[in-house]
Motif scaffolding. Structure first.
Motif, short mmCIF file in Angstrom:
data_model
loop_
_atom_site.label_atom_id
_atom_site.label_comp_id
_atom_site.label_asym_id
_atom_site.label_seq_id
_atom_site.Cartn_x
_atom_site.Cartn_y
_atom_site.Cartn_z
N ARG A 1 0.82 -1.21 0.00
CA ARG A 1 0.00 0.00 0.00
C ARG A 1 0.86 1.27 0.00
NH1 ARG A 1 -5.11 0.98 0.38
NH2 ARG A 1 -5.57 -1.20 0.85
N SER A 2 1.90 1.31 0.81
CA SER A 2 2.70 2.54 0.88
C SER A 2 3.45 2.79 -0.42
CB SER A 2 3.68 2.48 2.05
OG SER A 2 4.70 1.51 1.84
N TYR A 3 3.74 1.71 -1.18
CA TYR A 3 4.43 1.91 -2.46
C TYR A 3 3.56 2.70 -3.43
CZ TYR A 3 6.87 1.06 -6.82
OH TYR A 3 7.53 1.23 -8.02
N GLN A 4 2.23 2.50 -3.36
CA GLN A 4 1.35 3.24 -4.25
C GLN A 4 1.49 4.75 -4.04
OE1 GLN A 4 -0.26 1.57 -6.69
NE2 GLN A 4 0.78 -0.20 -5.78
N GLU A 5 1.77 5.15 -2.79
CA GLU A 5 1.92 6.57 -2.48
C GLU A 5 3.25 7.12 -2.97
OE1 GLU A 5 1.44 6.41 1.72
OE2 GLU A 5 -0.66 5.78 1.60
N ARG A 6 4.23 6.28 -3.19
CA ARG A 6 5.55 6.73 -3.67
C ARG A 6 5.60 6.87 -5.18
NH1 ARG A 6 11.02 4.31 -1.50
NH2 ARG A 6 11.66 5.96 -2.91
N LYS A 7 4.63 6.30 -5.87
CA LYS A 7 4.74 6.20 -7.32
C LYS A 7 4.73 7.55 -8.03
CE LYS A 7 3.14 1.56 -8.45
NZ LYS A 7 2.10 0.79 -9.16
N ALA A 8 4.05 8.54 -7.49
CA ALA A 8 4.01 9.84 -8.16
C ALA A 8 5.42 10.41 -8.30
CB ALA A 8 3.12 10.81 -7.38
N ASN B 1 -2.02 5.06 -10.44
CA ASN B 1 -0.64 5.36 -10.04
C ASN B 1 0.39 4.60 -10.87
OD1 ASN B 1 -1.47 7.05 -7.84
ND2 ASN B 1 -1.97 5.20 -6.68
#
Length: 209
Positions: A94-101, A137
């Motif tokens: 889940r936290s990787y999705q937030e890093r993708k931007a 993302n």
């Protein structure tokens, strides 16, 4: 690819080698790879093994430019993140999705640099673009194609069975803007009589354009 292991890596290597033999300066690129099988580059960076193989097909030394983001799974829900060849923390699914931007900027900059230095860059997707739950993302499939204005070939493995459904279904679930980027299909591992497959290809063309 319609699935993981559809043959994307081998196809990219083959296209690269074909172009090199015709005198074209070509490089491989995979924005994001997920693998614990890696290769160390000359400058001490780390990339996916498939991109190192593709580099050799191009007559090039493996480089972190060819695979700027590498995820090395540690469990079902976490992975080490390697950015431009260097370890850059551990993430959950889940936290990787937030890093993708932020990582989209990294991969598009890497691709732009390669495009400035080579006649052709052949980009390999990751998994399947039909994972529409991850599209918002995405940095490796249609997200990269949109950001870098790329045409797309969808690869299906006929050995798995249902390849025509896989190809059609992949396009069907994409939004219209992504659908317009699909320039063609590749049926991988075909053996036998092509005239038996042709009616299915004709119908697929009629269904998808």
């Amino acid at each position: 690819g319609t699935t993981s292991d559809a043959g994307k890596s081998a196809l990219v290597a083959g296209i690269c080698r074909w172009l090199v033999r015709r005198g074209v300066a070509v490089a491989p690129f995979k924005a994001q790879n997920m693998s614990n099988n890696s290769v160390v580059t000359a400058d001490g960076g780390e990339i996916g093994r498939a991109q190192a193989m593709q580099a050799h097909a191009c007559g090039l030394a493996p480089s972190v430019a060819f695979n700027p983001v590498l995820l090395k799974p540690g469990s079902d829900r976490s992975a080490q993140v390697v950015v431009r060849g260097r370890v850059d923390g551990t993430v959950s699914a889940r936290s990787y999705q937030e890093r993708k931007a932020a990582l989209l900027d990294v991969v598009t900059a890497s691709l732009a640099d390669l495009r400035a230095r080579f006649d052709v860059v052949v980009c390999e997707g990751a998994g399947s673009p039909a994972e529409i739950n991850l599209r918002a993302n995405d940095i490796a499939n249609m997200g990269l194609a949109q950001a870098a204005d790329l045409p797309v070939l969808v690869v299906g493995d006929i050995d798995r069975g249902g390849v025509l459904a896989h190809l059609f279904g992949t396009v069907a679930v994409l939004d219209p803007a992504d659908q317009r980027r699909v320039a063609g299909f590749v049926v991988n591992k075909f053996r036998g009589d092509p005239t038996l497959l042709q009616p299915g290809l004709d119908q697929l063309h009629a269904l998808t354009g």
